[in-house]
Design a protein around this motif. Sequence first.
Motif, PDB file in Angstrom:
ATOM      1  N   VAL A   1      -4.077   6.746   1.361  1.00 16.35           N
ATOM      2  CA  VAL A   1      -2.878   7.084   2.029  1.00 16.35           C
ATOM      3  C   VAL A   1      -1.983   6.273   1.124  1.00 16.35           C
ATOM      4  O   VAL A   1      -2.082   5.757   0.104  1.00 16.35           O
ATOM      5  N   TYR A   2      -0.704   6.409   1.358  1.00 21.37           N
ATOM      6  CA  TYR A   2       0.596   5.687   0.731  1.00 21.37           C
ATOM      7  C   TYR A   2       0.441   4.437   1.023  1.00 21.37           C
ATOM      8  O   TYR A   2       0.371   3.935   2.197  1.00 21.37           O
ATOM      9  N   GLY A   3       0.680   3.572   0.081  1.00 19.06           N
ATOM     10  CA  GLY A   3       0.835   1.965   0.323  1.00 19.06           C
ATOM     11  C   GLY A   3       2.035   1.422   0.061  1.00 19.06           C
ATOM     12  O   GLY A   3       3.012   2.162  -0.362  1.00 19.06           O
TER      13      GLY A   3
ATOM     14  N   SER B   1      -0.978   0.129   4.174  1.00 20.82           N
ATOM     15  CA  SER B   1      -0.390   1.453   4.390  1.00 20.82           C
ATOM     16  C   SER B   1       0.917   1.252   4.684  1.00 20.82           C
ATOM     17  O   SER B   1       1.302   0.394   5.230  1.00 20.82           O
TER      18      SER B   1
ATOM     19  N   ASN C   1       3.199   1.972   6.998  1.00 17.88           N
ATOM     20  CA  ASN C   1       3.744   2.453   8.216  1.00 17.88           C
ATOM     21  C   ASN C   1       3.680   1.307   8.877  1.00 17.88           C
ATOM     22  O   ASN C   1       3.046   0.272   8.524  1.00 17.88           O
TER      23      ASN C   1
ATOM     24  N   SER D   1      -0.959   6.238   9.691  1.00 18.26           N
ATOM     25  CA  SER D   1      -0.536   6.049   8.480  1.00 18.26           C
ATOM     26  C   SER D   1      -0.094   7.198   7.695  1.00 18.26           C
ATOM     27  O   SER D   1      -0.108   8.302   8.031  1.00 18.26           O
TER      28      SER D   1
ATOM     29  N   THR E   1       0.622   9.948   4.764  1.00 18.64           N
ATOM     30  CA  THR E   1      -0.007  10.610   3.662  1.00 18.64           C
ATOM     31  C   THR E   1       0.814  11.626   2.705  1.00 18.64           C
ATOM     32  O   THR E   1       0.386  12.219   1.834  1.00 18.64           O
TER      33      THR E   1
ATOM     34  N   CYS F   1      -1.701  12.926  -0.190  1.00 13.46           N
ATOM     35  CA  CYS F   1      -2.889  12.129  -0.664  1.00 13.46           C
ATOM     36  C   CYS F   1      -4.030  12.947  -0.630  1.00 13.46           C
ATOM     37  O   CYS F   1      -4.463  13.887   0.506  1.00 13.46           O
TER      38      CYS F   1
ATOM     39  N   GLU G   1      -8.141   5.952   5.041  1.00 10.42           N
ATOM     40  CA  GLU G   1      -8.254   4.587   4.413  1.00 10.42           C
ATOM     41  C   GLU G   1      -9.630   4.409   3.779  1.00 10.42           C
ATOM     42  O   GLU G   1     -10.501   5.155   4.150  1.00 10.42           O
TER      43      GLU G   1
ATOM     44  N   TYR H   1      -3.497   3.522  14.560  1.00 12.55           N
ATOM     45  CA  TYR H   1      -3.226   4.944  14.161  1.00 12.55           C
ATOM     46  C   TYR H   1      -2.589   5.425  15.305  1.00 12.55           C
ATOM     47  O   TYR H   1      -2.821   6.884  15.670  1.00 12.55           O
TER      48      TYR H   1
END
Length: 310
Positions: free
Chosen positions: A33-35, A141, A143, A149, A151, A173, A178, A229
Motif C-alpha cells: 500500500v502507499y506509505g 500506511s 491513511n 489503507s 492503494t 499498488c 499490507e 480498515y
Amino acid sequence: MDMRILNLTDENLELAARVLRSGGLIGLPTETVYGLAADAANDAAIARIYQAKGRPKFNPLIAHVSDIEMALQEGIFSREALALVDKHWPGPLTVVVKVAPTGTVSDLARAGLDSVALRIPAHAIPIFLVREFGGPLVAPSANPSGKISPTTLQHVLDDMGDHIDLIFNGGTCAAGIESTIIDARGERPALLRPGSLDPDWIEETWPDLIRPELNPEAPQSPGQLLRHYAPNATLRLNAEAAEPGEAYLGFGEGPATLNLSERGNLEEAAKNLFSMLRALDADYERIAIAPIPNVGIGEGINDRLTRAAK
Ligand code: AMP
Ligand code: MG
C-alpha cells in the motif's frame, strides 16, 4: 499547502532525502500500500507520523531497509530468520526480531519494545529512497489510523494531503494489502498478521509456523486487535447476495455492484479490496461482501474484512 508530486529521478530522490533529514514526511508507493515515510531514527519525525495518522503510540511502526546489511545493523537474526528473509526479500514479508546493539530505529517508532519490525519492500522507489537517505525509514500506511489503507496516489492526496511535504507517484499498488508479519525471535516462526505473502510459503524455508487460530496462546502483536480498515458504511460479511438497500461486493461469478475478482482470483481480490471498499463507501451505507476462501492470501483479506466489520 504547496504539495509536490514526484516521479523517480535522481534529483527527486536527493530532494526527498533532504526533506527526510530535516524531519519531514514523504508519501510513497510500495508493492503493498502507499506509505507515510519518515526518518526511523528521528523522534520528532516519528511523533509527527503518530500525530498525522492519529495512531496510538503503543502501536509500533515497521522500518524499511534497502538491503540485508542494513537489516543486520538493526536487528539480531537467527540462521532460520536470515534464510527466511533471504528467500522473500525484497517482498511483502515483515519480520520482528530483537533490536541489535547497533540499531538506529527510535524507541518511539518501536513503541518502547526491545524488538524491531523490518522489511525490504519490492518497489524501486522506497529501495532507492532508503539508499539515498542512508538509513531505515518507517513507512506505515498513509491513511488515518483505523481507516481504509491507500492503494493509489489519489487516496493519499485525499487522506493525508495536508500532512505531507512530497509524494512519489507509483500508480496503483501491485499487492493491495499490507505485508505478512512474522515473529522471527523464537525457535519457531509465528504469524503475527496475515498479509500479501502467502503464509504457507514461510514453511518452505522454516517449518512449524505458529498460527494464532490454531494456538490462541500464541503471541499477539501490538495493534493487531484494533478495529481497522473501517469504512463509514456497515459491513455484512460472508453474504451470498445483497439485501434491499445494500451494495454487493462480489467474488467470483454472479451479480455484484463491484466484483473483487470475477474469476475468483485471490491476488486480484487483494489488489482491488481497498479501492473497491472506498468506492462503495462513498455511495452506500450498507455493504454486503461475498465469502472469501480463507486460504493463502485469502487469510490476509479476511483479516482486513473482519477488522473492518468490527
Ligand atoms: P502497520 O503499520 O499498520 O502495517 O502495522 C505495523 C504492525 O507491525 C504493528 O501494528 C505491529 O503489530 C507490528 N509491529 C511493528 N513493530 C513491532 C515490534 N517491534 N514488535 C512487534 N510487532 C511489531
Ligand atoms: Mg495501516
